[in-house]
Design a protein around this motif. Structure first.
Motif, PDB file in Angstrom:
ATOM      1  N   LEU A  10       7.711  17.745  -0.890  1.00  0.00           N
ATOM      2  CA  LEU A  10       8.074  16.577  -1.683  1.00  0.00           C
ATOM      3  C   LEU A  10       8.795  15.544  -0.838  1.00  0.00           C
ATOM      4  N   ALA A  11       9.649  16.023   0.063  1.00  0.00           N
ATOM      5  CA  ALA A  11      10.366  15.111   0.952  1.00  0.00           C
ATOM      6  C   ALA A  11       9.407  14.387   1.888  1.00  0.00           C
ATOM      7  N   LEU A  12       8.377  15.082   2.352  1.00  0.00           N
ATOM      8  CA  LEU A  12       7.386  14.462   3.236  1.00  0.00           C
ATOM      9  C   LEU A  12       6.583  13.392   2.495  1.00  0.00           C
ATOM     10  N   PHE A  13       6.229  13.680   1.243  1.00  0.00           N
ATOM     11  CA  PHE A  13       5.503  12.679   0.456  1.00  0.00           C
ATOM     12  C   PHE A  13       6.333  11.410   0.305  1.00  0.00           C
ATOM     13  N   GLU A  14       7.607  11.572  -0.003  1.00  0.00           N
ATOM     14  CA  GLU A  14       8.481  10.423  -0.197  1.00  0.00           C
ATOM     15  C   GLU A  14       8.667   9.657   1.111  1.00  0.00           C
ATOM     16  N   LYS A  15       8.807  10.389   2.216  1.00  0.00           N
ATOM     17  CA  LYS A  15       8.985   9.750   3.522  1.00  0.00           C
ATOM     18  C   LYS A  15       7.747   8.939   3.891  1.00  0.00           C
ATOM     19  N   GLU A  16       6.565   9.508   3.649  1.00  0.00           N
ATOM     20  CA  GLU A  16       5.313   8.814   3.961  1.00  0.00           C
ATOM     21  C   GLU A  16       5.210   7.523   3.178  1.00  0.00           C
ATOM     22  N   PHE A  17       5.607   7.533   1.907  1.00  0.00           N
ATOM     23  CA  PHE A  17       5.546   6.320   1.095  1.00  0.00           C
ATOM     24  C   PHE A  17       6.554   5.284   1.592  1.00  0.00           C
ATOM     25  N   ALA A  18       7.774   5.733   1.856  1.00  0.00           N
ATOM     26  CA  ALA A  18       8.834   4.800   2.230  1.00  0.00           C
ATOM     27  C   ALA A  18       8.619   4.188   3.607  1.00  0.00           C
ATOM     28  N   SER A  19       7.831   4.840   4.441  1.00  0.00           N
ATOM     29  CA  SER A  19       7.658   4.369   5.811  1.00  0.00           C
ATOM     30  C   SER A  19       6.686   3.196   5.930  1.00  0.00           C
ATOM     31  N   ASN A  20       5.944   2.909   4.878  1.00  0.00           N
ATOM     32  CA  ASN A  20       4.923   1.860   4.958  1.00  0.00           C
ATOM     33  C   ASN A  20       5.374   0.641   4.154  1.00  0.00           C
ATOM     34  N   PRO A  21       5.639  -0.476   4.792  1.00  0.00           N
ATOM     35  CA  PRO A  21       6.088  -1.673   4.070  1.00  0.00           C
ATOM     36  C   PRO A  21       5.082  -2.143   3.021  1.00  0.00           C
ATOM     37  N   GLN A  22       3.770  -1.966   3.284  1.00  0.00           N
ATOM     38  CA  GLN A  22       2.756  -2.401   2.328  1.00  0.00           C
ATOM     39  C   GLN A  22       2.910  -1.680   0.996  1.00  0.00           C
ATOM     40  N   TYR A  23       3.236  -0.377   1.059  1.00  0.00           N
ATOM     41  CA  TYR A  23       3.390   0.383  -0.182  1.00  0.00           C
ATOM     42  C   TYR A  23       4.588  -0.123  -0.973  1.00  0.00           C
ATOM     43  N   TYR A 339      -3.905   0.520  -3.687  1.00  0.00           N
ATOM     44  CA  TYR A 339      -3.426   1.894  -3.510  1.00  0.00           C
ATOM     45  C   TYR A 339      -3.660   2.442  -2.108  1.00  0.00           C
ATOM     46  N   ASP A 340      -4.288   1.641  -1.222  1.00  0.00           N
ATOM     47  CA  ASP A 340      -4.620   2.090   0.127  1.00  0.00           C
ATOM     48  C   ASP A 340      -5.427   3.392   0.094  1.00  0.00           C
ATOM     49  N   THR A 341      -6.506   3.353  -0.647  1.00  0.00           N
ATOM     50  CA  THR A 341      -7.378   4.519  -0.760  1.00  0.00           C
ATOM     51  C   THR A 341      -8.792   4.034  -1.056  1.00  0.00           C
ATOM     52  N   GLU A 342      -9.721   4.955  -1.275  1.00  0.00           N
ATOM     53  CA  GLU A 342     -11.096   4.603  -1.606  1.00  0.00           C
ATOM     54  C   GLU A 342     -11.502   5.321  -2.885  1.00  0.00           C
ATOM     55  N   PHE A 343     -12.299   4.643  -3.710  1.00  0.00           N
ATOM     56  CA  PHE A 343     -12.894   5.245  -4.896  1.00  0.00           C
ATOM     57  C   PHE A 343     -14.389   5.362  -4.618  1.00  0.00           C
ATOM     58  N   THR A 344     -14.859   6.583  -4.394  1.00  0.00           N
ATOM     59  CA  THR A 344     -16.181   6.771  -3.788  1.00  0.00           C
ATOM     60  C   THR A 344     -17.211   7.430  -4.702  1.00  0.00           C
ATOM     61  N   LEU A 345     -16.884   7.713  -5.958  1.00  0.00           N
ATOM     62  CA  LEU A 345     -17.878   8.312  -6.843  1.00  0.00           C
ATOM     63  C   LEU A 345     -18.985   7.303  -7.139  1.00  0.00           C
TER      64      LEU A 345
END
Length: 440
Positions: A10-23, A339-345
């Motif tokens: 959970l801490a890693l998820f939060e760190k990954e989000f906080a580290s990106n200014p775009q998010y 969301y910085d992701t892809e919707f591929t269906l």
């Protein structure tokens, strides 16, 4: 990754989000503004306008209000230009409430017959569970519309006007669902079809009473008279619904066939399909559709419009839609960038994974052609005239391919080889298949 979510993860998820200014910027924007406003692609919006090269509509839109009657509205909207021309009036509406009454009553009988037929199965059998999940919704399909017109005829809106419950069906449907599920319990306890049908008759007496209280009593005859656009008075005299339909329905609805685009590998093109326990009128012709390629579906819709006829169609209306603008485009919202992701269906995968199905029916009333190819489509919706171009919406061709599932066209419009395939025994899909979805 561990099976469960640990504190370290959970801490890693939060760190990954906080580290990106775009998010963080997106978080600031979306927490204060609807995500559709953020994701709206300005280039797509500025590329769309409501003009089309081939336009049929010269009438006002209708309004289904807080009901799921779009398929009835779309069907009647297909028929009303011919009726208006024959009556010599600018605008005309058939009674949507009249068909709603008979659809509810016929569907109650259809449901109770299905309960009798499946009474020997366990109540949590998947088909039984599907039947019980929504025994009396508002939605429907083209063949169900035709079955009602064929059996019960039509009346003008003045002969059976809207009521509080026809325009807002939730409370009516709640009462009907309770009665039908209660009736299903009763029928499943009885032995023998004779006893079950006797109880069914009692149940239908109650259903008819509830419908009459909410919707009014359908007229068996009505005095039909009107003034045309030149203010000339006309009187047909006392008329039955069947007589009215025979005189003022100018399109051969029995000759129309239902085409779908189902790109799943399990659904071969050029084959007919039906869905188990899909319908409303017992002993009416089954709901059957022919699976075709998307390019052919577009061509047939285009040809009908150029030839002067609107086209009934069903789609997944909520995808990539702007109600404020009255637009549909396959790329109207760039949620991936937000969301910085892809919707591929793709379309087939969306069907398989429960991400799409037909949810709404409307009418094509125009097409914009460039070098003989469609660029955009004009759509008569039944959501009133406050949105879009006085209630007429614009669909870019990209959206048609991704989110339109079904159209109704004349049988004679099909290539000869496909006309012959319409007589094949249809493949039966299970009751819960997404291609059995009801437009509402």
């Amino acid at each position: 990754m561990e099976r469960n979510l640990t504190a370290e993860q959970l801490a890693l998820f939060e760190k990954e989000f906080a580290s990106n200014p775009q998010y963080r910027v997106m978080q600031n924007a979306v927490t204060e503004t609807p995500v559709t406003k953020i994701a709206l692609d300005r280039q797509v919006v500025t590329s769309i306008d409501h003009s089309v090269s081939n336009l049929l509509d010269d009438w006002k839109v209708t309004n289904q209000k807080k009901s799921g009657r779009c398929w009835l509205f779309a069907g009647l909207n297909l028929l009303r230009p011919g009726a208006a021309e024959k009556l010599g009036v600018k605008d005309f509406e058939f009674s949507q409430n009249y068909l709603l009454f008979w659809d509810k009553f016929e569907r109650a009988n259809f449901f109770l017959e299905a309960v009798i037929e499946t009474a020997d199965r366990d109540v949590d059998d998947r088909t039984v569970a599907h039947l019980l999940s929504d025994p009396i919704g508002d939605g429907g399909q083209w063949n169900m519309f035709v079955a009602l017109v064929r059996k019960h005829g039509l009346v003008p809106k003045t002969a059976m006007p809207e009521t509080e419950s026809s325009s807002a069906t939730a409370q009516l449907n709640d009462a009907l669902r309770k009665l039908l599920r209660q009736g299903a319990r009763d029928l499943r306890k009885l032995d023998g079809v004779e006893a079950q049908r006797s109880r069914k008759a009692e149940l239908l007496t109650t259903i008819h009473r509830v419908l009459s209280i909410h919707l009014g009593t359908p007229p068996q005859k009505f005095l039909w008279q009107w003034k045309d656009s030149d203010k000339t008075f006309h009187r047909d005299g006392w008329t039955t619904p069947a007589e009215f339909a025979a005189k003022y329905v100018t399109l051969p609805v029995d000759d129309y066939v239902c085409l779908v685009h189902d790109p799943r590998e399990s659904s071969p093109t050029g084959r007919t399909f039906t869905v188990d326990y899909l319908g409303n009128v017992v002993d009416a012709p089954p709901v059957v559709y022919l699976n075709v390629e998307m390019d052919l579906m577009k061509q047939l819709a285009q040809d009908a419009i150029v030839g002067g006829e609107p086209v009934w169609f069903g789609c997944d209306v909520g995808k990539q839609m702007s109600a404020d603008l009255g637009y549909w485009d396959a790329n109207l919202y760039d949620f991936g960038a937000v969301y910085d992701t892809e919707f591929t269906l793709d379309k087939a995968e969306r069907l398989l994974h429960h991400e799409t199905l037909m949810t709404h029916a409307m009418l094509f009333t125009g097409v914009d052609l460039v070098d003989g190819k469609p660029r955009r489509w004009r759509v008569e919706n039944s959501w009133g005239d406050e949105k879009a171009d006085n209630g007429f919406w614009t669909m870019n061709d990209s959206w048609f391919g991704e989110h339109v599932f079904e159209i109704a066209v004349r049988r004679s419009a099909l290539p000869a080889d496909l006309q012959a395939r319409l007589d094949d025994e249809p493949i039966v899909l299970p009751a819960w298949d997404p291609m059995g979805a009801l437009a509402d």
